[in-house]
Design an enzyme around this catalytic site. Structure first.
Site, PDB file in Angstrom:
ATOM      1  N   CYS A  91      64.241  14.395  31.895  1.00 17.92           N
ATOM      2  CA  CYS A  91      65.657  14.756  31.972  1.00 17.92           C
ATOM      3  C   CYS A  91      66.345  14.185  30.739  1.00 17.92           C
ATOM      4  CB  CYS A  91      66.287  14.213  33.250  1.00 17.92           C
ATOM      5  SG  CYS A  91      68.051  14.600  33.419  1.00 17.92           S
ATOM      6  N   GLY A  92      66.858  15.060  29.887  1.00 20.35           N
ATOM      7  CA  GLY A  92      67.444  14.610  28.634  1.00 20.35           C
ATOM      8  C   GLY A  92      68.751  13.879  28.810  1.00 20.35           C
ATOM      9  N   HIS A 225      65.304  26.447  35.987  1.00 17.41           N
ATOM     10  CA  HIS A 225      66.472  26.512  35.101  1.00 17.41           C
ATOM     11  C   HIS A 225      66.535  27.878  34.429  1.00 17.41           C
ATOM     12  CE1 HIS A 225      65.210  22.275  35.316  1.00 17.41           C
ATOM     13  NE2 HIS A 225      66.456  21.934  35.043  1.00 17.41           N
ATOM     14  N   ASP A 250      74.486  22.702  35.125  1.00 16.10           N
ATOM     15  CA  ASP A 250      74.499  21.471  34.341  1.00 16.10           C
ATOM     16  C   ASP A 250      75.867  21.339  33.692  1.00 16.10           C
ATOM     17  OD1 ASP A 250      73.920  19.272  32.663  1.00 16.10           O
ATOM     18  OD2 ASP A 250      71.852  19.935  32.429  1.00 16.10           O
ATOM     19  N   CYS A 254      72.567  19.950  28.396  1.00 14.77           N
ATOM     20  CA  CYS A 254      71.195  19.877  28.890  1.00 14.77           C
ATOM     21  C   CYS A 254      70.239  19.493  27.761  1.00 14.77           C
ATOM     22  CB  CYS A 254      70.750  21.182  29.549  1.00 14.77           C
ATOM     23  SG  CYS A 254      69.148  21.051  30.381  1.00 14.77           S
ATOM     24  N   THR A 256      66.778  18.624  27.862  1.00 17.65           N
ATOM     25  CA  THR A 256      65.499  19.334  27.815  1.00 17.65           C
ATOM     26  C   THR A 256      65.728  20.817  27.557  1.00 17.65           C
ATOM     27  OG1 THR A 256      65.462  19.538  30.241  1.00 17.65           O
ATOM     28  CG2 THR A 256      64.295  17.660  29.276  1.00 17.65           C
TER      29      THR A 256
END
Length: 333
Positions: A91-92, A225, A250, A254, A256
């Site tokens: 998760c970025g 996603h 999101d 985001c 990733t």
């Protein structure tokens, strides 16, 4: 006050998207690697995830990260990512939140003007370079896991939408990348319910007809996603509405997803190495990314992405479970 479970956390948001960083109350999770720990958590610890992210302690767009001892000697901490959709490989925005929390709480040795934090994640080692001034994490640059394009100009038959054209790319999670105007919807938050419904339909169709899987770790599979691109998005500045299973957007650009988008653009010959790329969220916040190298992932051509953003600490908390609580695992409405 009584409790059968006590969990301490530092809450933050990264460019609008929350991350609940669990700093205490969860012991070491079994597994020789973080990927194995994720597998164990999927099978045995889902009630803990739900306790932390679902109502009444969380909400439908809650995200978090459970700190763990690292499983490798070159990492400072291990991280297990949680959100409403389950346990993520990576998760970025959450990693930017984790790095910010570790620096500002002194859970890593802090140096100025830059502190490097190495995190052991289920998707691999991730390096965070934290710009620090007077003890404050002013921004974080992540070198993410190897990212790659899976398919270009693929099509999928979607109920009510017909044949939808998409690209599939991986940046720590799999993303179906769709031009929003191709499905007849505007990039408009007042139409968010229609956009989200379309995203969920596309996810279901992709997973039924062309389910993606990582070439090295088969536990990383499936599309949760859909990255809807706004009209006018380019290889220098892109805007997205990121629809996520089981039904939310999101708030951040985001991380990733930014990595996957850059991998897609590079595969199309549109984004060279060492070139800034701005990715903008549905609420207007931004990450700035760049590709720093090429590599291979399980035999596939891949790239090494970085992206920069910022997180802000919003709270410290201790979450309790009263033995008489009628919702010990939370609930979803």
């Amino acid at each position: 006050m009584r409790a059968t479970r006590t969990v301490s956390a530092v809450d933050s948001h990264t460019e609008g998207m929350p991350t609940r960083v669990i700093t205490g109350g969860v012991g070491p999770i079994p597994g020789a690697t973080m990927a194995e720990r994720r597998r164990y958590a999927v099978e045995h610890l889902d009630p803990l995830r739900r306790f932390l992210v679902d109502e009444p302690r969380g909400h439908s767009a809650m995200s978090g990260a459970i700190l763990q001892p690292p499983t490798r000697t070159d990492a400072d901490w291990g991280v297990l990512y949680i959100e409403a959709s389950g346990f993520l490989p990576m998760c970025g925005h959450g990693t930017i939140g984790v790095a910010t929390v570790l620096v500002e709480t002194g859970m890593v040795t802090v140096t100025e003007p830059e502190t490097i934090v190495r995190l052991d994640t289920p998707a691999g080692l991730v390096e965070a370079r934290v710009a620090v001034r007077d003890g404050v994490a002013e921004q974080v640059t992540l070198r993410n896991v190897d990212s790659f394009a899976v398919a270009q100009d693929a099509t999928v038959d979607v109920p009510d939408l017909g044949t939808v054209r998409y690209d599939m790319a991986y940046g720590g999670n799999f993303y179906a990348i769709v031009e929003l105007d191709r499905i007849g919807l505007p990039f408009d938050r007042t139409r968010k319910d229609e956009i989200l419904a379309a995203g969920l339909k596309i996810m279901r169709a992709v997973n039924a007809q062309h389910r993606p899987a990582h070439p090295v770790d088969p536990l990383i599979n499936g599309c949760k996603h859909v990255q809807f691109l706004a009209p006018g998005s380019t290889a220098r500045h892109s805007r997205n509405a990121m629809a996520i299973h089981p039904g939310w957007f999101d708030r951040s650009p985001c991380g990733t997803g930014t990595s996957a988008r850059m991998a897609q653009l590079h595969a199309r010959g549109e984004l060279p190495l060492h070139t800034d790329f701005v990715n903008e969220s549905f609420i207007g916040t931004r990450f700035t990314g760049r590709l720093v190298a090429t590599t291979r992932a399980g035999g596939l051509p891949a790239v090494v992405p970085e992206f920069t953003g910022r997180a802000w600490i919003t709270a410290t908390a201790t979450y309790l479970l009263d033995p008489a609580d009628p919702f010990p695992h939370g609930f979803v409405l």
